[in-house]
Design a protein around this motif. Structure first.
Motif, PDB file in Angstrom:
ATOM      1  N   THR A  12       0.815  -1.224   0.000  1.00  0.00           N
ATOM      2  CA  THR A  12       0.000   0.000   0.000  1.00  0.00           C
ATOM      3  C   THR A  12       0.848   1.273   0.000  1.00  0.00           C
ATOM      4  N   LYS A  13       2.115   1.161   0.374  1.00  0.00           N
ATOM      5  CA  LYS A  13       3.017   2.319   0.356  1.00  0.00           C
ATOM      6  C   LYS A  13       3.766   2.450  -0.973  1.00  0.00           C
ATOM      7  N   GLY A  14       3.465   1.556  -1.911  1.00  0.00           N
ATOM      8  CA  GLY A  14       4.090   1.637  -3.232  1.00  0.00           C
ATOM      9  C   GLY A  14       5.437   0.947  -3.315  1.00  0.00           C
ATOM     10  N   ARG A  15       5.716   0.027  -2.410  1.00  0.00           N
ATOM     11  CA  ARG A  15       6.997  -0.679  -2.412  1.00  0.00           C
ATOM     12  C   ARG A  15       6.838  -2.056  -3.061  1.00  0.00           C
ATOM     13  N   ILE A  16       7.828  -2.405  -3.834  1.00  0.00           N
ATOM     14  CA  ILE A  16       7.846  -3.717  -4.489  1.00  0.00           C
ATOM     15  C   ILE A  16       9.239  -4.316  -4.334  1.00  0.00           C
ATOM     16  N   ILE A  17       9.283  -5.621  -4.172  1.00  0.00           N
ATOM     17  CA  ILE A  17      10.564  -6.319  -4.057  1.00  0.00           C
ATOM     18  C   ILE A  17      11.200  -6.419  -5.434  1.00  0.00           C
ATOM     19  N   VAL A  18      12.485  -6.087  -5.489  1.00  0.00           N
ATOM     20  CA  VAL A  18      13.263  -6.307  -6.703  1.00  0.00           C
ATOM     21  C   VAL A  18      13.843  -7.715  -6.573  1.00  0.00           C
ATOM     22  N   SER A  20      16.029 -10.790  -6.214  1.00  0.00           N
ATOM     23  CA  SER A  20      17.438 -10.810  -5.799  1.00  0.00           C
ATOM     24  C   SER A  20      18.364 -11.054  -6.990  1.00  0.00           C
ATOM     25  N   LYS A  21      17.881 -11.801  -7.964  1.00  0.00           N
ATOM     26  CA  LYS A  21      18.663 -12.083  -9.168  1.00  0.00           C
ATOM     27  C   LYS A  21      19.021 -10.793  -9.930  1.00  0.00           C
ATOM     28  N   PHE A  22      18.208  -9.756  -9.796  1.00  0.00           N
ATOM     29  CA  PHE A  22      18.423  -8.508 -10.529  1.00  0.00           C
ATOM     30  C   PHE A  22      19.203  -7.464  -9.729  1.00  0.00           C
ATOM     31  N   ARG A  23      19.237  -7.584  -8.430  1.00  0.00           N
ATOM     32  CA  ARG A  23      19.797  -6.512  -7.577  1.00  0.00           C
ATOM     33  C   ARG A  23      21.259  -6.205  -7.866  1.00  0.00           C
ATOM     34  N   ASP A  24      22.084  -7.218  -8.015  1.00  0.00           N
ATOM     35  CA  ASP A  24      23.506  -6.964  -8.268  1.00  0.00           C
ATOM     36  C   ASP A  24      23.718  -6.247  -9.588  1.00  0.00           C
ATOM     37  N   LYS A  83      16.790  -2.381   2.763  1.00  0.00           N
ATOM     38  CA  LYS A  83      17.354  -3.584   3.389  1.00  0.00           C
ATOM     39  C   LYS A  83      16.492  -4.821   3.169  1.00  0.00           C
ATOM     40  N   GLN A  84      15.219  -4.628   2.864  1.00  0.00           N
ATOM     41  CA  GLN A  84      14.326  -5.760   2.575  1.00  0.00           C
ATOM     42  C   GLN A  84      14.271  -6.098   1.080  1.00  0.00           C
ATOM     43  N   GLY A  85      15.086  -5.413   0.275  1.00  0.00           N
ATOM     44  CA  GLY A  85      15.121  -5.690  -1.159  1.00  0.00           C
ATOM     45  C   GLY A  85      14.025  -5.006  -1.953  1.00  0.00           C
ATOM     46  N   ARG A  86      13.426  -3.941  -1.380  1.00  0.00           N
ATOM     47  CA  ARG A  86      12.308  -3.256  -2.036  1.00  0.00           C
ATOM     48  C   ARG A  86      12.739  -1.891  -2.570  1.00  0.00           C
ATOM     49  N   ILE A  87      11.962  -1.424  -3.538  1.00  0.00           N
ATOM     50  CA  ILE A  87      12.070  -0.024  -3.975  1.00  0.00           C
ATOM     51  C   ILE A  87      10.698   0.605  -3.801  1.00  0.00           C
ATOM     52  N   ASN A  88      10.688   1.914  -3.651  1.00  0.00           N
ATOM     53  CA  ASN A  88       9.448   2.664  -3.509  1.00  0.00           C
ATOM     54  C   ASN A  88       9.152   3.344  -4.844  1.00  0.00           C
TER      55      ASN A  88
END
Length: 143
Positions: A12-18, A20-24, A83-88
């Motif tokens: 609801t705050k607009g956060r989505i997990i990226v 882990s395969k893409f983060r690096d 730290k949870q792997g999310r972006i807003n």
């Protein structure tokens, strides 16, 4: 190179997990902007800079060049993974891509795309039906 398909929910705050395969590959900071076909594009900073240089070469006197550049850059935001792997994702970008709950994050070579699951399924089903024709049209490009 980005590849693969992952399903995640946007909160609801607009956060989505990226994924882990893409983060690096994306790095600490990267750019998310409006994409084509009602999805969002995310680029690592080096890819974003390359794209920016190409778009700067477009002639200012061409209406389509001005329109595309405005569309692309006005929606762009720099993101950082928490730290949870999310972006807003800002509300205007969520509105553009109709991101409400279930999303699909896909890798597309030099970028990732974020889709509302229903938009992705519609796009995929439409494209799947004409995939052979699309492939035939791309044969001119030595693919």
């Amino acid at each position: 190179m980005f590849m693969g398909e992952f399903q995640h929910n946007i909160d609801t705050k607009g956060r989505i997990i990226v994924p882990s395969k893409f983060r690096d590959e994306l790095g600490e900071n990267f750019v998310v902007t409006r994409g084509l076909d009602k999805c969002l594009f995310a680029y690592p900073m080096d890819e974003w800079r390359n794209l920016e240089l190409k778009l700067k070469k477009l002639p200012l006197t061409k209406k389509d060049a001005r329109a595309f550049t405005r569309f692309f850059f006005s929606g762009a935001v720099e993101c950082e993974v928490d730290k949870q792997g999310r972006i807003n994702l800002p509300q205007p970008l969520r509105n553009y891509a109709v991101l409400e709950k279930e999303c699909v994050v896909i890798g597309v070579s030099d970028r990732i795309e974020i889709w509302a699951i229903d938009k992705w399924e519609d796009y995929f089903n439409e494209s799947e039906e004409s995939f052979a024709e699309i492939a035939e049209n791309l044969m001119d490009f030595d693919i």
